[in-house]
Design a protein around this motif. Structure first.
Motif, PDB file in Angstrom:
ATOM      1  N   PRO A  36     -32.478 -28.955   3.761  1.00  0.00           N
ATOM      2  CA  PRO A  36     -32.433 -30.202   2.973  1.00  0.00           C
ATOM      3  C   PRO A  36     -32.581 -31.439   3.851  1.00  0.00           C
ATOM      4  O   PRO A  36     -32.458 -31.385   5.070  1.00  0.00           O
ATOM      5  CB  PRO A  36     -31.035 -30.149   2.333  1.00  0.00           C
ATOM      6  N   ASP A  37     -32.856 -32.573   3.204  1.00  0.00           N
ATOM      7  CA  ASP A  37     -32.960 -33.845   3.909  1.00  0.00           C
ATOM      8  C   ASP A  37     -31.644 -34.186   4.598  1.00  0.00           C
ATOM      9  O   ASP A  37     -30.564 -33.751   4.182  1.00  0.00           O
ATOM     10  CB  ASP A  37     -33.312 -34.967   2.931  1.00  0.00           C
ATOM     11  N   PRO A  74     -26.256 -32.923   4.403  1.00  0.00           N
ATOM     12  CA  PRO A  74     -27.495 -33.181   3.667  1.00  0.00           C
ATOM     13  C   PRO A  74     -27.364 -34.396   2.748  1.00  0.00           C
ATOM     14  O   PRO A  74     -26.256 -34.825   2.410  1.00  0.00           O
ATOM     15  CB  PRO A  74     -27.705 -31.888   2.883  1.00  0.00           C
ATOM     16  N   ASP A  75     -28.495 -34.933   2.381  1.00  0.00           N
ATOM     17  CA  ASP A  75     -28.534 -36.036   1.430  1.00  0.00           C
ATOM     18  C   ASP A  75     -28.137 -35.500   0.063  1.00  0.00           C
ATOM     19  O   ASP A  75     -28.776 -34.584  -0.463  1.00  0.00           O
ATOM     20  CB  ASP A  75     -29.944 -36.629   1.398  1.00  0.00           C
ATOM     21  N   GLY A  78     -23.896 -30.644  -0.758  1.00  0.00           N
ATOM     22  CA  GLY A  78     -24.324 -29.463  -0.009  1.00  0.00           C
ATOM     23  C   GLY A  78     -23.454 -29.241   1.205  1.00  0.00           C
ATOM     24  O   GLY A  78     -22.698 -30.117   1.638  1.00  0.00           O
ATOM     25  N   GLN A  81     -25.146 -28.540   7.630  1.00  0.00           N
ATOM     26  CA  GLN A  81     -26.300 -27.821   8.149  1.00  0.00           C
ATOM     27  C   GLN A  81     -26.306 -27.848   9.680  1.00  0.00           C
ATOM     28  O   GLN A  81     -25.715 -28.734  10.307  1.00  0.00           O
ATOM     29  CB  GLN A  81     -27.593 -28.441   7.620  1.00  0.00           C
ATOM     30  N   ARG A 121     -36.208 -36.690   7.484  1.00  0.00           N
ATOM     31  CA  ARG A 121     -36.834 -35.420   7.875  1.00  0.00           C
ATOM     32  C   ARG A 121     -37.081 -35.341   9.382  1.00  0.00           C
ATOM     33  O   ARG A 121     -37.776 -34.436   9.846  1.00  0.00           O
ATOM     34  CB  ARG A 121     -38.174 -35.225   7.143  1.00  0.00           C
TER      35      ARG A 121
END
Length: 498
Positions: A36-37, A74-75, A78, A81, A121
């Motif tokens: 994810p972003d 993540p944006d 979530g 990461q 990204r």
């Protein structure tokens, strides 16, 4: 006419160069489509491994890599990461005296590792890497101790001095393996990893360096069932024996570098609940021995003119290891209500050594899960100062500092921290002696010397150097002592011994 000198010969390894350098290395990474972003970056951690060290004519090249892990939220919603990033490291240091025959030892470490978001990204990672190196070259040291022609009627003043010699510099690579227990439920992924290694004991036994130490490993893992995040600090002990060429007496100095670190989770369904760890290390050994050397400090003759030329000889008189521990404390403020501490990472910053004081600082990063479920990072910098009593003419060298333990205690909205530092150094004492390097006989100059009185009466102060008087008045120390047995102090009879 030059007079041949009798010489003692010593073969050892002389340090011809030492240097330090620090560089910033960066790498940019595009977020894979499967991830994810980026909403916010939490932290970056990693392991530095030495790949190679090459000694070229006039330079030393160190190649390494930093295996970094960027933790981000993540944006949107979530779980946290983990993005792996490899940063190549190459440091070239100018070393004019060095050539390909030199033996080089090197130490590298990460002083700081951070990441920033270029956009949602794209992430940029920076590693501040410090390096230090030493190069040694074989040396044949010839020290004059007398005259080859013993028929020359010369009086020789000899001196002795302690000398610590480097008898061998070598390297051994080895692998330490271990298994680390996972918590109940296992783990689905390793999100972040960090490793530090240190030697804790070294001995010299019958031509071998025997040493032991340990590797500290910090891992952040994602739980196997519910995906919860947890961390673990593990220790792997090792012991090794290294064959040494040449003689040694004192405990060798071991410089340890990681060359690889691999951690494997059990396959799904194996059920053994353990991480397989494989740690590759390189031990660089500097072996020393101490001895007393003899040298010719002065020469004269009462039958001919001897002209001597002296040269300074710089000696390492002694090398003494120093080890100190210190605990530093401080607090880190938590962003929001304090919750669970997921991980603690500590790194040692710049180290300065001036006279008998060593100063450094420990940067501690605390990854927390707040009560609202969000994950945040808190930072704390703790200053440390070590002081040791050093004799005059002694300098500190090879200073290292590692963090062996870090503890925390929740305190309201903050976190109380305590870190234990282990400092290792060498106290190096030096000495310069003036040695005779060349003796020339000049018979014509001696023939021109006017006749001297057969006996001279001299008034002297207590502690007067009899050698200097004997040299000046063409006598000997033995003759002066014999001629003045029982005489009152202050007046000396100096008989000529021409």
């Amino acid at each position: 006419m030059d007079t041949a000198l009798k010489k003692d010969i010593y073969e050892d390894l002389a340090m011809v160069w030492q240097g330090t350098a620090s560089r910033d290395f960066t790498a940019e990474c595009i977020i894979p489509d499967t991830m994810p972003d980026v909403g916010s970056i939490i932290d970056a951690e990693g392991i530095l491994t030495l790949r190679s060290k090459d000694t070229e004519a006039g330079s030393v090249l160190l190649a390494a890599s930093v295996s970094a892990f960027v933790l981000y939220m993540p944006d949107g919603d979530g779980a946290m990461q983990s993005l792996p990033v490899t940063i190549p490291v190459e440091i070239r240091m100018d070393a004019p005296p060095v050539d390909t025959d030199c033996r080089t030892v090197a130490r590298l470490r990460i002083r700081a590792l951070d990441a920033r978001m270029a956009n949602s990204r794209k992430i940029s990672v920076r590693a501040d890497v410090a390096a230090e190196g030493q190069s040694y070259q074989k040396r044949r040291l010839e020290i004059a101790v007398g005259l080859e022609d013993e028929t020359v009627a010369a009086h020789i003043l000899t001196g002795t001095a302690p000398m610590t010699m480097v008898s061998d510099v070598r390297e051994k690579t080895f692998v330490a393996t271990d298994e680390y227990q996972l918590p109940t439920g296992g783990a689905s992924a390793i999100l972040c990893q960090r490793a530090d290694a240190a030697v804790e004991e070294v001995k010299y036994v019958s031509g071998k360096a025997v040493f032991r130490g340990r590797v500290w490993v910090d891992l952040i893992l994602a739980g196997g069932n519910d995906g919860q995040i947890f961390s673990g600090r593990y220790e792997t002990e090792f012991s090794q024996i290294m064959e040494i060429e040449g003689e040694g007496e004192t405990a060798p100095a071991i410089i340890l570098m990681l060359t690889g670190a691999y951690f494997d989770l059990p396959e799904s369904g194996e059920g053994n609940g353990r991480i397989a760890a494989e740690l590759h290390l390189a031990a660089q050994c500097i072996c020393r021995r101490s001895r007393e050397i003899n040298y010719m400090a002065d020469i004269y003759s009462n039958r001919t003119q001897l002209l001597s030329q002296t040269e300074p000889l710089d000696l390492i008189a002694g090398v003494q290891p120093i080890s100190m521990r210190q605990t530093v404390t401080g607090s880190a403020e938590s962003a929001g209500e304090a919750g669970d501490v997921l991980a603690l990472f500590a790194s040692v910053g710049s180290i300065s050594a001036e006279e008998n004081t060593i100063k450094t600082a420990v940067s501690i990063r605390v990854i927390c899960r707040r009560q609202d479920g969000q994950i945040s990072l808190s930072r704390c910098r703790l200053a440390a100062e070590f002081t040791t009593d050093l004799p005059e003419g002694t300098e500190l060298a090879g200073v290292t500092a590692t963090v062996s333990d870090v503890y925390y205690t929740p305190s309201g909205t903050g976190i109380d921290l305590r870190a234990t530092l282990q400092m290792e150094a060498l106290a190096v004492s030096g000495q310069t002696v003036s040695c005779i390097a060349q003796v020339t006989e000049d018979t014509e100059a001696w023939a021109a010397v006017p006749p001297a009185a057969s006996v001279v009466l001299v008034r002297v102060e207590p502690g007067t150097d009899l050698w200097a008087l004997a040299r000046k008045y063409h006598s000997t120390v033995e003759a002066i002592e014999k001629a003045n047995e029982g005489r009152e102090k202050g007046l000396l009879l100096i008989p000529k011994c021409r």
